[in-house]
Design an enzyme around this catalytic site. Sequence first.
Site, short mmCIF file in Angstrom:
data_model
loop_
_atom_site.label_atom_id
_atom_site.label_comp_id
_atom_site.label_asym_id
_atom_site.label_seq_id
_atom_site.Cartn_x
_atom_site.Cartn_y
_atom_site.Cartn_z
N SER A 1 -37.63 -91.99 -37.07
CA SER A 1 -38.74 -91.05 -37.29
C SER A 1 -39.02 -90.32 -36.00
O SER A 1 -38.66 -90.80 -34.92
CB SER A 1 -40.00 -91.82 -37.73
OG SER A 1 -41.09 -90.93 -37.89
N TYR B 1 -46.07 -98.89 -36.47
CA TYR B 1 -44.96 -98.16 -37.12
C TYR B 1 -44.13 -97.40 -36.07
O TYR B 1 -42.90 -97.48 -36.05
CB TYR B 1 -45.54 -97.19 -38.15
CG TYR B 1 -44.53 -96.25 -38.75
CD1 TYR B 1 -43.61 -96.70 -39.70
CD2 TYR B 1 -44.48 -94.90 -38.37
CE1 TYR B 1 -42.68 -95.83 -40.24
CE2 TYR B 1 -43.56 -94.03 -38.92
CZ TYR B 1 -42.65 -94.50 -39.85
OH TYR B 1 -41.73 -93.64 -40.38
P1 NAP Z 1 -40.85 -94.38 -49.60
O1 NAP Z 1 -40.86 -93.18 -50.47
O2 NAP Z 1 -42.02 -95.29 -49.60
O3 NAP Z 1 -39.52 -95.20 -49.90
C1 NAP Z 1 -39.26 -96.37 -49.17
C2 NAP Z 1 -38.07 -97.06 -49.78
O4 NAP Z 1 -37.80 -98.27 -49.06
C3 NAP Z 1 -38.28 -97.44 -51.23
O5 NAP Z 1 -37.05 -97.40 -51.91
C4 NAP Z 1 -38.77 -98.87 -51.10
O6 NAP Z 1 -38.57 -99.57 -52.32
C5 NAP Z 1 -37.89 -99.37 -49.98
N1 NAP Z 1 -38.37 -100.55 -49.26
C6 NAP Z 1 -39.57 -100.71 -48.64
N2 NAP Z 1 -39.62 -101.93 -48.08
C7 NAP Z 1 -38.43 -102.54 -48.37
C8 NAP Z 1 -37.89 -103.81 -48.07
N3 NAP Z 1 -38.56 -104.74 -47.36
N4 NAP Z 1 -36.65 -104.10 -48.52
C9 NAP Z 1 -35.95 -103.19 -49.23
N5 NAP Z 1 -36.41 -101.98 -49.54
C10 NAP Z 1 -37.65 -101.66 -49.11
O7 NAP Z 1 -40.67 -93.95 -48.06
P2 NAP Z 1 -39.93 -92.70 -47.40
O8 NAP Z 1 -40.96 -91.73 -46.97
O9 NAP Z 1 -38.80 -92.25 -48.23
O10 NAP Z 1 -39.36 -93.40 -46.06
C11 NAP Z 1 -38.01 -93.83 -45.96
C12 NAP Z 1 -37.66 -93.97 -44.49
O11 NAP Z 1 -37.87 -92.72 -43.84
C13 NAP Z 1 -38.52 -94.99 -43.77
O12 NAP Z 1 -37.72 -95.72 -42.85
C14 NAP Z 1 -39.53 -94.14 -43.03
O13 NAP Z 1 -39.98 -94.77 -41.85
C15 NAP Z 1 -38.70 -92.93 -42.71
N6 NAP Z 1 -39.49 -91.70 -42.49
C16 NAP Z 1 -40.15 -91.06 -43.50
C17 NAP Z 1 -40.82 -89.85 -43.25
C18 NAP Z 1 -41.51 -89.05 -44.34
O14 NAP Z 1 -42.07 -87.98 -44.03
N7 NAP Z 1 -41.47 -89.45 -45.59
C19 NAP Z 1 -40.86 -89.35 -41.94
C20 NAP Z 1 -40.20 -90.03 -40.94
C21 NAP Z 1 -39.50 -91.20 -41.21
P3 NAP Z 1 -39.49 -100.86 -52.73
O15 NAP Z 1 -40.87 -100.59 -52.24
O16 NAP Z 1 -39.36 -100.95 -54.21
O17 NAP Z 1 -38.85 -102.01 -52.03
#
Ligand code: NAP
Length: 256
Positions: free
Chosen positions: A140, A154
Amino acid sequence: MFTSLAGRSVVVTGGSKGIGRGIATVFARAGARVLVTGRDEESLADACAKIGGETSYVIADVSRREDCDRMATTALERHGGIDVLCANAGIFPAARIDAMTADDLTAVMATNLNGTVFAVQACLDALTASGRGRVVVTSSITGPHTGYPGWSHYGASKAAQLGFVRTAALELAPRAITINAVLPGNIATEGLDGLGEDYLTAMAASVPQKRLGGVADIGNAALFFATEEASYITGQTLIVDGGQILPESLQALEEI
Ligand code: NAP
């Protein structure tokens, strides 16, 4: 034109939603065989239906080493190997420092940092056998480059991933495995929908391109790191944020 990734075996942790589903979709459209993981079966099944192509799922919690081992075994059984691991699963619950409990801190580190390390460890032998193994970590901008109140734990976990990536790049080089990280800025995911139109508009206003990124923007960056043509790039980071971290002041943003 990049060499095709058709037929490659790709594992995407946290592939049931958001960015992970976007990454899985980009790889599936490139003809790869994709295994997505997450903890909730219903959203995994739904994601596979939406992603299409040769996509399947396994329920696995990345914070549990044995689940990561089972994830790798499943990919080997279904695809005969693993060429690409996208270590993407992550959580971002907010907690200010003065209220953060030990459990809050442990939970974030367990998924975001330990989960990344466990996933790499579980896939290591298969990635080595591939002869062109690739690891792409979703970090991130928050932590490595920016801060946001409520997300100190985080941010620390996302910066810690990069510390891991840099030494892992050295250890994995003799195995012909590259490991790199994509650093998303504000990406529109279904998880943000509930925050309301005002919040999304304010977020977009903080980006020089005046729009949020899409999950495919992150998927395309991950795909690039997985190509043959990126084989000499390892231990690196790629920020995908529409220029968000660039303005040195609010005035700089307003004067665009
Ligand atoms: P999201 O929509 O909440 O999706 C997260 C995914 O990870 C889901 O598939 C969730 O499924 C899974 N997950 C969570 N905890 C888990 C665990 N312990 N074991 C296995 N799977 C797990 O989040 P997102 O925004 O797409 O974020 C994905 C990644 O991008 C993260 O690493 C986040 O830090 C990074 N990120 C996101 C943004 C943004 O703007 N969205 C920005 C910077 C970085 P379940 O909950 O069903 O397990």
